[in-house]
Design an enzyme around this catalytic site. Structure first.
Site, short mmCIF file in Angstrom:
data_model
loop_
_atom_site.label_atom_id
_atom_site.label_comp_id
_atom_site.label_asym_id
_atom_site.label_seq_id
_atom_site.Cartn_x
_atom_site.Cartn_y
_atom_site.Cartn_z
CG HIS A 187 -1.77 1.17 1.39
ND1 HIS A 187 -1.69 2.06 2.44
CD2 HIS A 187 -2.78 1.60 0.60
CE1 HIS A 187 -2.62 2.97 2.30
NE2 HIS A 187 -3.29 2.74 1.19
NE ARG A 188 -1.46 5.82 1.39
CZ ARG A 188 -1.92 6.61 2.36
NH1 ARG A 188 -1.08 7.39 3.02
NH2 ARG A 188 -3.21 6.62 2.67
CD GLU A 233 -3.22 2.29 -3.04
OE1 GLU A 233 -4.20 3.03 -3.04
OE2 GLU A 233 -2.16 2.60 -2.42
CG ASP A 274 -2.75 6.85 -3.26
OD1 ASP A 274 -3.87 6.32 -3.24
OD2 ASP A 274 -1.85 6.62 -2.42
CG HIS A 287 -2.79 9.50 0.08
ND1 HIS A 287 -3.49 10.39 0.86
CD2 HIS A 287 -3.56 8.39 0.00
CE1 HIS A 287 -4.63 9.84 1.23
NE2 HIS A 287 -4.70 8.63 0.72
CD GLU A 295 -7.17 5.53 -3.84
OE1 GLU A 295 -6.37 4.92 -3.10
OE2 GLU A 295 -8.04 6.31 -3.40
CE LYS A 327 -6.03 8.85 -2.68
NZ LYS A 327 -7.01 8.16 -1.83
CG ASP A 367 0.49 0.63 5.40
OD1 ASP A 367 0.06 0.85 4.25
OD2 ASP A 367 0.05 1.23 6.42
O1 G3P Z 1 -6.65 1.91 -2.54
C1 G3P Z 1 -6.81 1.56 -1.21
C2 G3P Z 1 -6.56 2.70 -0.26
O2 G3P Z 1 -5.34 3.28 -0.61
C3 G3P Z 1 -7.65 3.72 -0.28
O3 G3P Z 1 -7.49 4.75 0.63
O4 G3P Z 1 -6.72 6.94 1.45
O5 G3P Z 1 -5.18 5.00 1.57
O6 G3P Z 1 -5.72 6.06 -0.62
P1 G3P Z 1 -6.22 5.72 0.75
MG MG Z 2 -4.73 4.75 -2.02
#
Ligand code: G3P
Ligand code: MG
Length: 248
Positions: free
Chosen positions: A9-10, A36, A38, A51, A111, A113, A234
């Site tokens: 995640h990121r 993942e 953003d 993000h 993702e 935004k 993470d």
């Molecule tokens: O894509 C899953 C998650 O990243 C969504 O929320 O705020 O962490 O981008 P956020």
């Molecule tokens: Mg995200």
């Protein structure tokens, strides 16, 4: 038992500055299947990986991403929280990440935004990003997601070969039917609303289910048991260890 993909995640953001090449390279070292990210758009129309809609939280600068050029954004350091281990970290472009994904044959969740659509600045970001993915020849290795479900439906209609997912926090009523009505390939729920029957219903309708952001070992195990298609975390190293031990 199903074998879920593990997506950092990121990047491996539990250990390295989020949404930087450092975090992506670490996720690869930790056996992630991909990550993942953003994305936002800059003042000069470049697609960047970050993000927030400002650089205030994650860099040593301040400002709104859409009001800064790529060259201006690149001047700042994006290592906040990890200054000792990572003295410098740049903001990546989407192209830089796609190059890494291609080189290592990874899976990528982009993702978008594009939630604040009233400014008009994010119009077309979905299609522009998809065109870049097509140029890199990565259509089969990428899935787009957004909390803006209109954007995902629009993207699918413009580029039917591109995979799309709907992000959501709370339980959906007949989520698999809703996903299909928006032409989505997957649902991306907050992990705490996911259980085995929700996953089974989605799968029966041909809809994948990828859960986020799953960090605690017990929650990772629960998602493996529920049969999700991907775990967004993470801590890719923890998820990898648990996935491999469940298979043994
Ligand atoms: O894509 C899953 C998650 O990243 C969504 O929320 O705020 O962490 O981008 P956020
Ligand atoms: Mg995200």
């Amino acid at each position: 038992m199903k074998n879920p993909k593990i997506l950092g995640h990121r990047g491996a953001s539990g250990y390295a500055p989020e949404n930087t090449m450092e975090a992506f390279r670490l996720a690869i070292q930790q056996h992630a299947d991909g990550f993942e990210i953003d994305i936002h758009i800059t003042k000069d129309g470049e697609i960047v990986v970050i993000h927030d809609d400002t650089i205030d939280r994650t860099s040593n600068g301040t400002g709104v991403v859409t009001e800064l050029t790529l060259a201006e954004l690149k001047q700042f350091n994006y290592n906040v929280g990890f200054e000792e281990q990572f003295p410098t970290a740049e903001i990546p472009t989407l192209s830089q990440v796609l190059e890494l994904v291609k080189a290592h044959d990874l899976y990528l969740n982009i993702e978008i935004k594009d939630i604040m659509t009233n400014t008009g600045k994010y119009d077309g970001l979905n299609i522009a990003a998809a065109n870049l993915v097509k140029e890199f020849g990565l259509v089969d290795q990428v899935i787009f997601s957004s909390f803006n479900h209109h954007s995902m439906a629009e993207l699918k209609q413009a580029c039917p070969e591109i995979k799309t997912a709907l992000l959501h926090f709370s339980k959906l009523y007949k989520g698999e039917e809703y996903a299909r009505s928006a032409y989505a390939d997957a649902l991306h729920p907050l992990f705490s609303i996911v259980d085995k029957s929700t996953v089974e219903q989605a799968h029966q309708a041909g809809v994948q289910m990828n859960a986020w952001t799953v960090n605690q070992p017990a929650d990772i195990e629960a998602m493996i048991v529920a049969g999700v298609d991907a775990i967004i975390t993470d801590y890719p190293d923890t998820a990898y260890r648990l996935r491999e031990s469940k298979q043994a």
